[in-house]
Design a protein around this motif. Structure first.
Motif, PDB file in Angstrom:
ATOM      1  N   LEU A   1       1.208  -4.209 -13.299  1.00 45.45           N
ATOM      2  CA  LEU A   1       0.162  -3.585 -13.191  1.00 45.45           C
ATOM      3  C   LEU A   1      -0.273  -3.460 -11.794  1.00 45.45           C
ATOM      4  CD1 LEU A   1      -2.053  -5.230 -16.146  1.00 45.45           C
ATOM      5  CD2 LEU A   1      -1.181  -2.875 -15.979  1.00 45.45           C
ATOM      6  N   ASP A   2      -0.575  -2.076 -11.257  1.00 47.99           N
ATOM      7  CA  ASP A   2      -0.897  -1.824  -9.941  1.00 47.99           C
ATOM      8  C   ASP A   2      -2.529  -1.630  -9.961  1.00 47.99           C
ATOM      9  OD1 ASP A   2       1.817  -1.671  -9.414  1.00 47.99           O
ATOM     10  OD2 ASP A   2       1.867   0.151 -10.735  1.00 47.99           O
ATOM     11  N   VAL A   3      -3.180  -1.306  -8.603  1.00 45.73           N
ATOM     12  CA  VAL A   3      -4.537  -0.988  -8.375  1.00 45.73           C
ATOM     13  C   VAL A   3      -4.723   0.139  -7.542  1.00 45.73           C
ATOM     14  CG1 VAL A   3      -6.679  -1.862  -7.682  1.00 45.73           C
ATOM     15  CG2 VAL A   3      -5.172  -3.452  -8.727  1.00 45.73           C
ATOM     16  N   ALA A   4      -5.437   0.923  -7.962  1.00 47.98           N
ATOM     17  CA  ALA A   4      -6.015   2.208  -7.055  1.00 47.98           C
ATOM     18  C   ALA A   4      -7.542   2.134  -6.905  1.00 47.98           C
ATOM     19  CB  ALA A   4      -5.709   3.531  -7.781  1.00 47.98           C
ATOM     20  N   HIS A   5      -7.938   2.440  -5.645  1.00 44.70           N
ATOM     21  CA  HIS A   5      -9.243   2.620  -5.220  1.00 44.70           C
ATOM     22  C   HIS A   5      -9.444   3.329  -3.971  1.00 44.70           C
ATOM     23  CE1 HIS A   5     -13.294   0.664  -3.839  1.00 44.70           C
ATOM     24  NE2 HIS A   5     -13.559   1.614  -4.740  1.00 44.70           N
ATOM     25  N   ASN A   6     -10.305   4.425  -4.032  1.00 44.18           N
ATOM     26  CA  ASN A   6     -10.454   5.152  -3.032  1.00 44.18           C
ATOM     27  C   ASN A   6      -9.173   6.066  -2.758  1.00 44.18           C
ATOM     28  OD1 ASN A   6     -13.325   4.616  -2.817  1.00 44.18           O
ATOM     29  ND2 ASN A   6     -12.782   3.194  -1.235  1.00 44.18           N
ATOM     30  N   GLY A   7      -8.684   6.133  -1.566  1.00 44.95           N
ATOM     31  CA  GLY A   7      -7.566   6.636  -1.128  1.00 44.95           C
ATOM     32  C   GLY A   7      -6.310   5.842  -1.096  1.00 44.95           C
ATOM     33  N   ASN A   8      -6.504   4.647  -1.713  1.00 38.70           N
ATOM     34  CA  ASN A   8      -5.562   3.294  -1.648  1.00 38.70           C
ATOM     35  C   ASN A   8      -4.760   3.430  -2.867  1.00 38.70           C
ATOM     36  OD1 ASN A   8      -5.564   2.548   1.221  1.00 38.70           O
ATOM     37  ND2 ASN A   8      -7.661   1.819   0.615  1.00 38.70           N
ATOM     38  N   LEU A   9      -3.657   3.284  -2.912  1.00 42.72           N
ATOM     39  CA  LEU A   9      -2.806   2.830  -4.117  1.00 42.72           C
ATOM     40  C   LEU A   9      -1.860   1.721  -3.747  1.00 42.72           C
ATOM     41  CD1 LEU A   9      -1.557   3.640  -7.059  1.00 42.72           C
ATOM     42  CD2 LEU A   9      -0.052   4.929  -5.749  1.00 42.72           C
TER      43      LEU A   9
ATOM     44  N   ASN B   1       0.823  -1.253   0.088  1.00 45.57           N
ATOM     45  CA  ASN B   1      -0.118   0.024  -0.017  1.00 45.57           C
ATOM     46  C   ASN B   1       1.177   1.219  -0.012  1.00 45.57           C
ATOM     47  OD1 ASN B   1      -1.904   2.188   0.436  1.00 45.57           O
ATOM     48  ND2 ASN B   1      -3.100   0.653   1.683  1.00 45.57           N
ATOM     49  N   HIS B   2       0.711   2.380  -0.918  1.00 43.34           N
ATOM     50  CA  HIS B   2       1.537   3.454  -1.072  1.00 43.34           C
ATOM     51  C   HIS B   2       0.573   4.384  -1.241  1.00 43.34           C
ATOM     52  CE1 HIS B   2       5.832   2.457  -2.550  1.00 43.34           C
ATOM     53  NE2 HIS B   2       4.976   1.113  -2.595  1.00 43.34           N
ATOM     54  N   SER B   3      -0.403   4.402  -0.188  1.00 46.41           N
ATOM     55  CA  SER B   3      -1.566   5.555  -0.067  1.00 46.41           C
ATOM     56  C   SER B   3      -0.920   6.743   0.034  1.00 46.41           C
ATOM     57  CB  SER B   3      -2.581   5.107   0.777  1.00 46.41           C
ATOM     58  OG  SER B   3      -2.155   4.996   1.925  1.00 46.41           O
ATOM     59  N   SER B   4       0.213   7.024   0.914  1.00 44.01           N
ATOM     60  CA  SER B   4       0.809   8.162   1.248  1.00 44.01           C
ATOM     61  C   SER B   4       1.298   8.881   0.296  1.00 44.01           C
ATOM     62  CB  SER B   4       2.079   7.904   2.245  1.00 44.01           C
ATOM     63  OG  SER B   4       3.081   7.077   1.581  1.00 44.01           O
ATOM     64  N   ASP B   5       1.562   8.142  -1.082  1.00 46.51           N
ATOM     65  CA  ASP B   5       2.179   8.811  -2.334  1.00 46.51           C
ATOM     66  C   ASP B   5       1.093   9.740  -3.146  1.00 46.51           C
ATOM     67  OD1 ASP B   5       4.451   7.456  -1.584  1.00 46.51           O
ATOM     68  OD2 ASP B   5       4.116   5.889  -3.475  1.00 46.51           O
ATOM     69  N   ILE B   6      -0.101   9.261  -2.716  1.00 49.05           N
ATOM     70  CA  ILE B   6      -1.100  10.266  -3.492  1.00 49.05           C
ATOM     71  C   ILE B   6      -2.080  10.952  -2.538  1.00 49.05           C
ATOM     72  CG2 ILE B   6      -1.501   8.520  -5.522  1.00 49.05           C
ATOM     73  CD1 ILE B   6      -3.981   7.520  -3.883  1.00 49.05           C
ATOM     74  N   ALA B   7      -2.855  11.975  -3.014  1.00 46.59           N
ATOM     75  CA  ALA B   7      -3.879  12.795  -2.156  1.00 46.59           C
ATOM     76  C   ALA B   7      -4.947  11.945  -1.572  1.00 46.59           C
ATOM     77  CB  ALA B   7      -4.192  14.035  -3.091  1.00 46.59           C
ATOM     78  N   ASN B   8      -5.677  12.608  -0.516  1.00 45.38           N
ATOM     79  CA  ASN B   8      -6.769  11.913  -0.036  1.00 45.38           C
ATOM     80  C   ASN B   8      -8.083  12.663  -0.527  1.00 45.38           C
ATOM     81  OD1 ASN B   8      -8.290  10.327   1.568  1.00 45.38           O
ATOM     82  ND2 ASN B   8      -8.138  11.554   3.607  1.00 45.38           N
ATOM     83  N   TYR B   9      -8.198  12.478  -1.751  1.00 53.43           N
ATOM     84  CA  TYR B   9      -9.400  12.836  -2.457  1.00 53.43           C
ATOM     85  C   TYR B   9     -10.473  11.971  -2.313  1.00 53.43           C
ATOM     86  CZ  TYR B   9      -6.128  15.767  -5.026  1.00 53.43           C
ATOM     87  OH  TYR B   9      -4.905  16.937  -5.319  1.00 53.43           O
ATOM     88  N   PRO B  10     -11.506  12.602  -2.258  1.00 49.56           N
ATOM     89  CA  PRO B  10     -12.987  11.910  -2.257  1.00 49.56           C
ATOM     90  C   PRO B  10     -13.135  11.124  -3.696  1.00 49.56           C
ATOM     91  CG  PRO B  10     -13.689  14.115  -2.435  1.00 49.56           C
ATOM     92  CD  PRO B  10     -12.054  14.118  -2.113  1.00 49.56           C
ATOM     93  N   VAL B  11     -13.961  10.014  -3.491  1.00 52.57           N
ATOM     94  CA  VAL B  11     -14.313   9.249  -4.797  1.00 52.57           C
ATOM     95  C   VAL B  11     -15.409   8.605  -5.053  1.00 52.57           C
ATOM     96  CG1 VAL B  11     -13.172   7.186  -3.861  1.00 52.57           C
ATOM     97  CG2 VAL B  11     -12.737   7.669  -6.184  1.00 52.57           C
ATOM     98  N   TYR B  12     -15.846   8.500  -6.170  1.00 56.82           N
ATOM     99  CA  TYR B  12     -16.981   7.444  -6.568  1.00 56.82           C
ATOM    100  C   TYR B  12     -16.282   6.453  -7.306  1.00 56.82           C
ATOM    101  CZ  TYR B  12     -20.348  10.923  -4.758  1.00 56.82           C
ATOM    102  OH  TYR B  12     -21.202  11.627  -3.978  1.00 56.82           O
TER     103      TYR B  12
END
Length: 557
Positions: free
Chosen positions: A368-376, A45-56
């Motif tokens: 290939l990686d996967v991103a969903h919500n605030g998780n990378l 999990n590299h969620s700290s690398d991306i912003a914490n934006y809201p998502v649908y």
């Protein structure tokens, strides 16, 4: 499977007591080598690398033309974009704007107006909107549509094969909606574009050339809770493209008229035999795995695949080669979220700490990686080799959506299609990705474009990303040549002359080798085009004649 689950525990659980964490960490370190060798794919999990934006619904693809996959999240308050940088970091930007119809159910993407930047179709629970990127990609304009639609899966595809992208949005409670692109930043609801049955229960559309006849067909996965068995509102449909602007529903004749409560279907060449097989997740009865016999007729073989046919209730369902062994895996919301392809039409299920998301290469390492919500979730890779391809259409749509790519090597063949909108809700990369295992060479790449143009490239470099422009290979023959239309002089200096008469005021564009439009003008009274301002280099000139999008390469001196 248990080893992998343990391996992820300290990455996803941050609030355990120190003593518990210490004990588990010792156990994990002991099992780490076994876990890595036991599984051929694992993520951190590299969620700290991306912003914490809201998502649908999530989207992962290159939206600014730098050939690096970005992460996009859209809500009613604006658009959050994590732009991947060449150094492995992200530049996170939030574009504040009011989105009237955010993608609460699905999102699809492509360059609708061919200005070099990605546009979006937003599948909302009540309406559909299109987001058009500005000519510098820094802002967006929302085009709303008034008609009611309880959107499910959305796609972009060139339905009428006129060289630009149209859109298709599934309707849960009525006939689905096709939108025709008028090439002027205007998407027009047009039920004649593809006439589907006027029925509810439309959940996931996927555009695929299932019968290998060179044009794109559409499989409609359907679900209608409360319906009785045999109800057409819950019977999956295959709309075969007849090649003349008409479509025929043929699911029963090819053994794909599943009457369960289906949610989504993935089409991939799981056995690398040159045709597309399919896997459908259901909410009742059983899941299905359809093997293509090479003629476009299917047999359900799930009982022999190793996939749990009774693991029901999944929404998402996608395919990709996560371990780069040369065989497409299944990434689904079932209890084993990933089924690795063993290469013999059997699969082994493994647990992951996530069960859905947008698939893309978020660190440009070929895995290939996967991103969903605030998780990378970044794929840690292995020693297998790979190749990636970005397509840039000239006569076809700008993203090459609908193109088929085949690679040849000591494994035989592998095949992919470029698609916008797979699974149930997310948008995956438009970059074609192939793992090739331990092979060190590729004999040939063959690209079959929606326009009918075929490009072939021998001995391409591996472990890298290639950008291919339609018609750029020696094999390609353009519609210019077929019509006897030529341009001269080559190389050009100040003007291009066109050999056919009566082309006055015909709209024409000049596109550079990166797919960017440099000139947008008209042919003059003298059947010429001024190119004096172009820098020295290679370009394509493109125009529409008699409803066909024509292109020709030229050199500017």
């Amino acid at each position: 499977m248990y080893l992998i689950t343990l391996f992820f525990l300290p990455l996803v659980s941050q609030k355990k007591k120190k003593s518990t964490m210490k004990t588990k960490t010792i156990l994990l370190l002991t099992l780490l080598i076994s876990a890595i060798s036991f599984s051929q794919v694992y993520f951190i999990n590299h969620s700290s690398d991306i912003a914490n934006y809201p998502v649908y619904s999530s989207a992962g693809l290159d939206i600014n033309g730098d050939h690096l996959d970005d992460y996009v999240r859209i809500t009613e308050n604006g658009i959050g974009i994590d732009y991947q940088q060449a150094n492995g970091t992200f530049n996170s930007v939030f574009i504040n704007m009011t989105i009237q119809n955010p993608p609460t159910w699905s999102i699809a993407a492509g360059d609708l107006d061919e200005n070099g930047y990605t546009d979006f179709v937003l599948g909302n629970g009540a309406r559909v909107s299109f987001l058009f990127a500005s000519n510098d990609g820094t802002s967006y304009t929302e085009q709303t549509h008034p008609e009611y639609i309880f959107s499910q899966r959305s796609n972009m595809v060139d339905i009428d094969n006129d060289g630009d992208l149209d859109a298709f949005v599934c309707h849960d409670v009525d006939e689905s909606h096709p939108y025709r692109n008028d090439s002027n930043q205007n998407m027009v609801l047009d039920q004649t574009l593809i006439q589907t049955l006027d029925l509810a229960g439309n959940y996931a559309s996927l555009w695929v050339d299932y019968d290998n006849d060179g044009d794109t067909d559409m499989y409609l996965t359907k679900c209608r809770q409360g319906s009785t068995p045999g109800d057409p509102e819950r019977t999956n449909a295959m709309y075969r493209n007849n090649g003349d602007g008409t479509w025929s529903e043929v699911a029963a004749s090819i053994n794909m008229a599943d009457n369960a409560q289906s949610w989504s279907t993935v089409f991939a060449d799981f056995d690398n035999d040159g045709d597309f097989d399919a896997f459908t997740v259901n909410h009742d009865e059983q899941n299905r795995f359809y093997e293509n016999d090479g003629t476009g007729v299917y047999t359900d073989i799930i009982a022999t695949t190793g996939i749990n046919q009774n693991d029901l209730g999944a929404w998402e369902n996608q395919g990709a080669d996560f371990d780069n062994d040369g065989f497409v895996d299944i990434f689904s919301e079932m209890s084993s979220e990933i089924y690795l392809n063993n290469g013999d039409m059997t699969f082994t299920g493994y647990n992951l700490p996530f069960d859905e998301g947008a698939i893309a290469d978020y660190n440009n390492d070929g895995f290939l990686d996967v991103a969903h919500n605030g998780n990378l979730w970044i794929n840690q890779g292995n020693s297998n080799n790979w190749v990636k391809m970005i397509l840039q259409g000239v006569q076809s749509n700008a993203d090459g959506i609908g193109a088929r790519i085949i690679i040849y090597g000591d494994w035989g063949i592998q095949m992919r299609e470029v698609r916008s909108g797979e699974g149930f809700s997310h948008m995956n990369t438009l970059t074609a990705h192939f793992g090739i295992g331990q092979s060190t060479t590729i004999d040939k790449i063959r690209i079959e474009w929606p326009s009918g143009i075929v490009d072939e490239y021998d001995n391409p470099q591996i472990n890298t990303q290639h950008v291919y422009l339609e018609g750029d290979s020696q094999l390609a023959t353009s519609e210019f040549d077929k019509l006897g239309l030529s341009i001269y002089p080559i190389p050009a200096t100040d003007v291009l002359n066109f050999s056919l008469p009566n082309l006055k005021n015909t709209k024409v564009q000049v596109i550079d080798m990166n797919g960017k439009t440099i000139i947008s003008s008209q042919i003059s009274n003298q059947n010429t085009l001024d190119v004096s301002d172009l820098q020295t280099g290679t370009y394509f000139v493109t125009m529409n004649i008699e409803g066909k999008k024509l292109n020709k390469k030229f050199i500017k001196k």
